[in-house]
Design an enzyme around this catalytic site. Sequence first.
Site, PDB file in Angstrom:
ATOM      1  N   ASP A 111      -0.492   2.400  10.961  1.00 48.34           N
ATOM      2  CA  ASP A 111      -0.487   1.623   9.746  1.00 48.34           C
ATOM      3  C   ASP A 111       0.869   0.920   9.704  1.00 48.34           C
ATOM      4  O   ASP A 111       1.773   1.277  10.449  1.00 48.34           O
ATOM      5  CB  ASP A 111      -0.643   2.587   8.574  1.00 48.34           C
ATOM      6  CG  ASP A 111      -0.522   1.896   7.249  1.00 48.34           C
ATOM      7  OD1 ASP A 111      -1.051   0.788   7.138  1.00 48.34           O
ATOM      8  OD2 ASP A 111       0.092   2.469   6.347  1.00 48.34           O
TER       9      ASP A 111
ATOM     10  N   THR B 137       2.526  -0.559   6.450  1.00 45.67           N
ATOM     11  CA  THR B 137       3.293  -0.283   5.244  1.00 45.67           C
ATOM     12  C   THR B 137       3.477   1.209   5.072  1.00 45.67           C
ATOM     13  O   THR B 137       2.520   1.962   5.085  1.00 45.67           O
ATOM     14  CB  THR B 137       2.556  -0.852   4.031  1.00 45.67           C
ATOM     15  OG1 THR B 137       2.168  -2.172   4.346  1.00 45.67           O
ATOM     16  CG2 THR B 137       3.434  -0.842   2.829  1.00 45.67           C
TER      17      THR B 137
ATOM     18  N   ARG C 133       6.542  -9.525   1.559  1.00 49.75           N
ATOM     19  CA  ARG C 133       5.260  -9.382   0.852  1.00 49.75           C
ATOM     20  C   ARG C 133       5.269 -10.343  -0.312  1.00 49.75           C
ATOM     21  O   ARG C 133       6.235 -10.394  -1.077  1.00 49.75           O
ATOM     22  CB  ARG C 133       5.108  -7.968   0.311  1.00 49.75           C
ATOM     23  CG  ARG C 133       4.871  -6.936   1.344  1.00 49.75           C
ATOM     24  CD  ARG C 133       5.139  -5.583   0.765  1.00 49.75           C
ATOM     25  NE  ARG C 133       4.010  -5.113  -0.028  1.00 49.75           N
ATOM     26  CZ  ARG C 133       3.092  -4.275   0.453  1.00 49.75           C
ATOM     27  NH1 ARG C 133       3.183  -3.849   1.673  1.00 49.75           N
ATOM     28  NH2 ARG C 133       2.098  -3.873  -0.292  1.00 49.75           N
TER      29      ARG C 133
END
Lengths: 1491, 339
Positions: A419, A421, A798
């Site tokens: 993953d 994040t 982000r």
Amino acid sequence: MARQRGDAGTNAASKARRQRKKKAKENKTRTVHASIRHDPSKGEESPNRHYANNKIKTTKYTVLSFLPKNLFEQFHRFANVYFVFIALLNFVPVVNAFQPELALAPVVFILSVTAIKDLWEDYRRHRSDKEINHMDCLVYGRAEGRYVEKYWKEVRVGDFIKLRCNEILPADVLLLSSSDPDRLCHIETATLDGETNLKQRQVVRSFFELDCDFDPLKYNSVIECEKPNNDLNRFRGYIIHRSGRRDALYKENLLLRGCTIRNTEEAVGIVIYAGHETKAMLNNNGPRYKRSKLERQMNVDVFWCVIILLVMCLFAAVGHGLWMFQYGDKRPVFDVLGPDGTDLSPIMSAIYLFLTMIIVFQVLIPISLFVSIEIVKICQVYFIHQDMDLYDEETDSHLQCRALNITEDLGQMQYIFSDKTGTLTENKMVFRRCTVTGVEYSHDANARRLAMYQEIDSEEEECTSHGGTLPRRDSVTSHQSARVVLRSQSTKSHRRTGSRAEAKRASILSKHTAFSSPMEKDITPDPQLLDKVNECSSQMDFMRFHSQPMSQLPSDLSDTIDFFIALTICNTVVVSSPNQPRQKVRMRFELKSPVKTIEDFIKRFTPSRLTSGSNNSSSSSLITNRSSNKGCSSLLSSPSAESTLTKLDEEHPSGGLDHTFSPVPLCYDAKALTLEEGELRYEAESPDEAALVYAAKAYKCSLVGRLPDQVTVELPHLGKLNFELLHTLGFDSTRKRMSVVVRHPLTDQITVYTKGADSVIMDLIKPPDTGNSKGKRQKKNVYRTQNYLNQYAADGLRTLCIAKKILTKEEYACWLQRHLQAETSIQGREQLLFESALRLETNLQLLGATGIEDRLQDGVPETIASLRKAGLQIWVLTGDKQETAVNIAYACKLLDPEEEILTLNADSQEACALLLEESLHYIQAKFLCSSTEPATKALHTNLALFDIYSSSSSSSSSSSHTTPFTVHRLGLVIDGRTLAYALDKSLEDKFLAVARSCRSVLCCRSTPLQKSMVVKLVRNKLKVMTLAIGDGANDVSMIQVADVGVGISGQEGMQAVMASDFALPRFRYLHKLLLVHGHWCYSRLANMILYFFYKNAMFVALIFWYQFYCGFSGSAMIDQWYLIFFNLMFSAFPQLITGTLDKDVSAETLQHLPQLYVNGQNSEEYKPYMFWMNMIDAFYQSLICFFIPYFAYADSDVDLFTWGTPITTLALITILLHLGIETKTWTWMNWLSIGFSVALFFTVALCYNASCPTCYSPSNPYWTMQRLLQDPVFYLLCVVTPFSALLPRYFYRACQGTLFPSPVQVGRQFDKLPAETRRNILSLSRVKVGSPLSARPPFLSLTKPFTNDCNKKDQRSFQGSKTTQTKHGPVLQTEEETGRQSPTGTTVGEQGFLDRYTLVPTETDTLPYTKDAAPLSTEQHSPPTKGSECLRKTLELSSWNPSDSVQLSLPPDTDSHCVKYMRNSEEKLGSDHAFHQAHRTKAEDSLHTTL
Amino acid sequence: MVKHEQESTNRPDNTAFTQQRLPAWQPMLSAGIVIPGFLIIGAAFIGIGVALFVTSQSIQVLEIDYTGDDKTAPCYKCIAPNQKNCQCQISFSLNSTFKGPVFFYYALSNFFQNHRRYGVSKDDNQLFGDTSYFTSPSSSCSPYQYDSSNKPIVPCGSVANSMFSDTFQLYQVVNGTNKLVPWDGQGIAWWTDYSIKYRNPSVTPLQNAFNNTVKPINWTKPAYELDPTDSSNNGFINQDFLVWMRRAALPNFRKLYRRITQGDYAQGLPAGNYLLNINYSYPVVDFGGRKKVVLSNVSWMGGKNDFLGIAYLVIGSLCVVMSVVMLIVYAKFKFPDEE
């Protein structure tokens, strides 16, 4: 289950209705009555008596049931059944081989060891159960008429429980009353999900209006709710009042067992689920059992052992039949008749003998293997737990092994799915920059500040001391006891509050408050923006003072302030203060529930209510009203309120008019008064929410209080403003946004603030009316913002968009009506609310956008580089948008600026198919030449499935047979939508063919399901070992699918950890976990298993040879005692010690030379042929051990056991020495265990042979050992036999070790070098790693140690290649290197090592440490060996230069929406990589030609 | 400080053991160690081998087969079944002195005393002198537990039943007369056997203990009359019985019969002609067995056995060869590398 109804108080009609309902929902609901309404003394039975009580019992056994139940469980293991069968076979006289009782010994021993282990575990469970069952809580006693202390186990469903602050909930409780004036109760769910932020729970709505004192005696409602289930996030039901009114119950009303009450003085609730029916207990799953690859392989060989056993038995049986047959009818004196005197035919004897031989040879199936493996694995887990390097000081957490039996799988991983994040990044959001009304504010000062943290961090990295003493909360103890409650989830809450050394102190201080490291909190505002905010707020203040309507404000100014208001309030952040953690800062203005009915709405939104006067009076009356309630509002005394007001007035001279707008007197919590605002702490469910709130705070726009119905914001000049919170439309992953509906205190307009992903918000923006200037400006604004958003994404930030919408009252009323319908509906409520939210979030007005940085965790790039060197393929699966993901991938060195990137974006199945096809062609075209290589051709023939897609090049990451696909210097980026198509059955093969030939794969915008599908696809199709690592709930499915799931105990709760096999505090620990512990566990266990097979085969074969000399009668020269205890006692300990402690290569070397990991990936310690080699060796050794004594004692008067005992001794010595050869590191424990084994054997033998002259029928070896010890021949045998038995193996090892060492052996030799030399070699290799396109696989000259010719050639080619390399090698590099390269004072021997080690780094797949290494010239890519020579030619042919990305987009007619993603090398590489620019255009040209 | 420790409750212990850093010896199989190592071991082995071989060579062995399946053989006449008290003589001559003490063995071949069911067939408690087992022998003795009239057999079992029954007398032919070579039948069994493991019941006379029992089927005389010359050598502690009861490991075996340690022959058997008188009663032809007598003297390492010496010599030489091979290979592969 019979449900007792008949609450006497309920009327007949409702009763009948319920009864009807009961029939319908008999099995779906549970009905809970208050138990105090039923007096047991009057013979009334509680209607709840059928529900489980609160006594928990997690033990498996009782005193009585232990033996049968445990045995039953143990016999689930097939091996145990087999051994018991064999032992029982001994009781049949015709076939018995041993004393029957003795034959039972090993199996009984094994069973009892396991049973004792189980018993001990069960006893521990029992103890902790008892402890929990005897915890105290307050239960309302009917007889006493008050709350009395009771044990947890006495709590029953329907009881009223009073809970005080910091108490742990004993059961699942429906909240009926709370001392909190808002009728709230805060709980901490750390023990359930690891999340430490407070959760709000609400009193059941019908009890909202009740006074503070809840009287259980007045309660006479009935609760109907779901049956117990394990979904923590779901609870539905009704409460049916006496009046027949029904109120819905939600999960917000339920307090779960194991949670801790916080911030609430007292709460009262009724128990709904108790004991084992609580959600926490239902979620309580035991440890997971997986079967490792090694074990699967082992089981195959166990099966082979069975075959060997049967063959041996069959051979012996046939032999016996023939032996008997040769005597014909004349039965010799030594052939004894059957016990009944009958004469057995040769065939019958052969059949009986077959069974006998199975008993005699049973040792071949290692009875203790399974137990030994379990013991060794437990030790391995212990050592992994104990590793200091895997311990995270800041969070006081270490690695947890949740699955105990797959440690060795860690050493065999081939693919890592990660993953992004929270796994690669810290998930610690730092506000970086923002765009407001189309103007970008770069926040340079903030960036500088962040850079500073990094420096401080690196400086203080080594600093291990904690600073200062820390204030400790009294609730810490309750925290610890909370852990006791759910020891099933014994994983303590792991939190990372601050990773930076500077933040350490603060982090421990704020251990229970999320997202609060100074790095995240202290944001340096951009001066321009700050000025603007100041300007507009002062203007607003001015206008407010002059009572001008706010609409006159310039729209960009109002937008600016709205932007910050949105940042502040559009979230679910809870405010608390750190010194009294979890003590909510109370700023009550009025008590008001959110808009719940239309009447309420009309009432509230009448203009009269907006006048200050009425509000003032109403609220003051409320205050008096509440003050009269004892205990509830003691904190809201008017003096304090006044003092607050004065204080506020002092602070904000202009705040005098606050009354107009925030019409209620401010009431501070008495404690809050003492606090400085700067110490307010924000607790958010997701880290970016907190980041935004902190950012807004930096602009003096701070959130000071949040209640269910209102939010208080403090603005510069304007002071505190209360936003009446009408609705919160929470975040969900489908909408990808959240909204709040508030009434703006300044404009009195109903405003919707929306925050969400840019892709969705941008679509919802109201198309600007281009007619007027305002519309034009807005259009420009949107356009500009979009530009900046792209830029942010390219920087790896982000992005979030902030938008607002102003509703007219009519619009709102219209929406509200339907929304309320949705809220009150019971069926499909979620769906209706979702649709309702969609209706509201339209025609938004864009305010701005934010860029939040998610910083990479420490050591991520190094870890990835190192893992890749170890031959691991790393795929990153993320939900982030493509641009962000790609940039993070560059930052963490997953993608290399020098490699090409294939980007697959398609929006239809056909487009995707076409793209994949094209990519394949592209790859094939580019790397075609290599197929001329004979080696790869051979690989091609091996390919069955992917034959047509196969492509390969001279560059190969590993010589693995499992991954025949070679990996190119390519990166693949694919987005979620395309991934969905690619994962389709028809395309998955193509997708895999493309993906596996790329060095790195990045899947963006992927859903959790897609993540798991990708993992499953790779795992099943490529037959590789996969590891999935993630930290959030969205990674759970992926973690569960992979062979090994690793959870990061990060900031996103514990779901991932709960699902994982291993839980790491940080990503970088994966490095040591895999490379060191994985390698060790694998090689230890593999060697131990092989040794086990060898040992048993060797021992059993001795008896087999003897059968030729005893008429195949099943006789054994080894005493039955030795035969049975040999495995169990005499030879058991050394192998356990070696299996636990042996280190083939030191941890440091394993970490420095990740290439050694390939050893495990290719299963080089335990290949199928090795089993057979070991078997052959075992048979050879047993031949030696049998025939040397045989000839030595031939023609002598030796008796059976005087001859057999030396053989046993020899076998033992040989077996132990064999282990000695295989042992790589000898600690005192190895010596001790071997010494102990030998001593044990002789001690037991001497005692046994001296103890009883008549007991040990039939062997009865009285005084044999004692006689032997006086026999010189015995000692002579003890010298020559083990030596000659082990000579071939030793010779092989010696030759291999000295002449053709395997990589691991090289690593071992490397270990022995002095530290100085080692450093020199490593620094040399580090530089050499920088040459990215050399074609030689690692350790080429060393990989095939078995064939002399091959080696010779390889070595030669290596010699040759070295020279070519220096010839072709870059001038730049050599100049750079010579300085580092010449290790001072290296001797000739060391020089030899240097030669060897230059091999190591020139691996293709190694990632250049671009930062440290010198810029690489393009010439460096020229590959040195023959195969790559060829590659180079092709490169010249296609005039390709390895540089930037390749854009793969379809022709416009088929794919108009295809995102064209072109990496700009200038942007990325910056000035220090300037030389690439020169080649860029050329590269692009060439790409086009290639395509 | 206390608080600090509490904060780090999960901190692992930093000890050499838990961190897997125990001091360890890493044996490295480098050529520098292995080649000289092999040479030294080889030399040592060759030394031992030579010593053993020389020792073994000094031992004299004389084997005489008297099975009598050949028509010309002296014992051919006894081979027919159901013969009683058949005697046959075998003469042989010694060319040189047979150094003493000389051990006299009988040897059987193809006799599977190590057969599993055969070996089980005895009753240790009975042989320990426990009279309760006289009346009801262990079922392991079956089918030699009770005779046809259901009387218990003592000693029961197949091992005892199949006891070797030939007897021998050795004569030296001195000037045409046969001079009996005296031998010693004492101490031919293990001391532990006749003192501890096997016992006669403490009943006097011994015969009474055997009341209501029968002798093994194949025996000609009961256990208490095994040695008519020495009353203490009867019953279960009869040396010949004990020797027989110690089951041989292999189908071809020797068992010690007598030792020649007395009188004129204490120093060995002088060269000359000898005559062996055999009371031939034990049938072996049925199962293809052979019977031999063996005269042998012993050394510190037991009887004659060349094998062990040869084994040492072979292994020793192998080591030397291996070290040389390794040296050559090493030289060929390594040294150019280092140049």
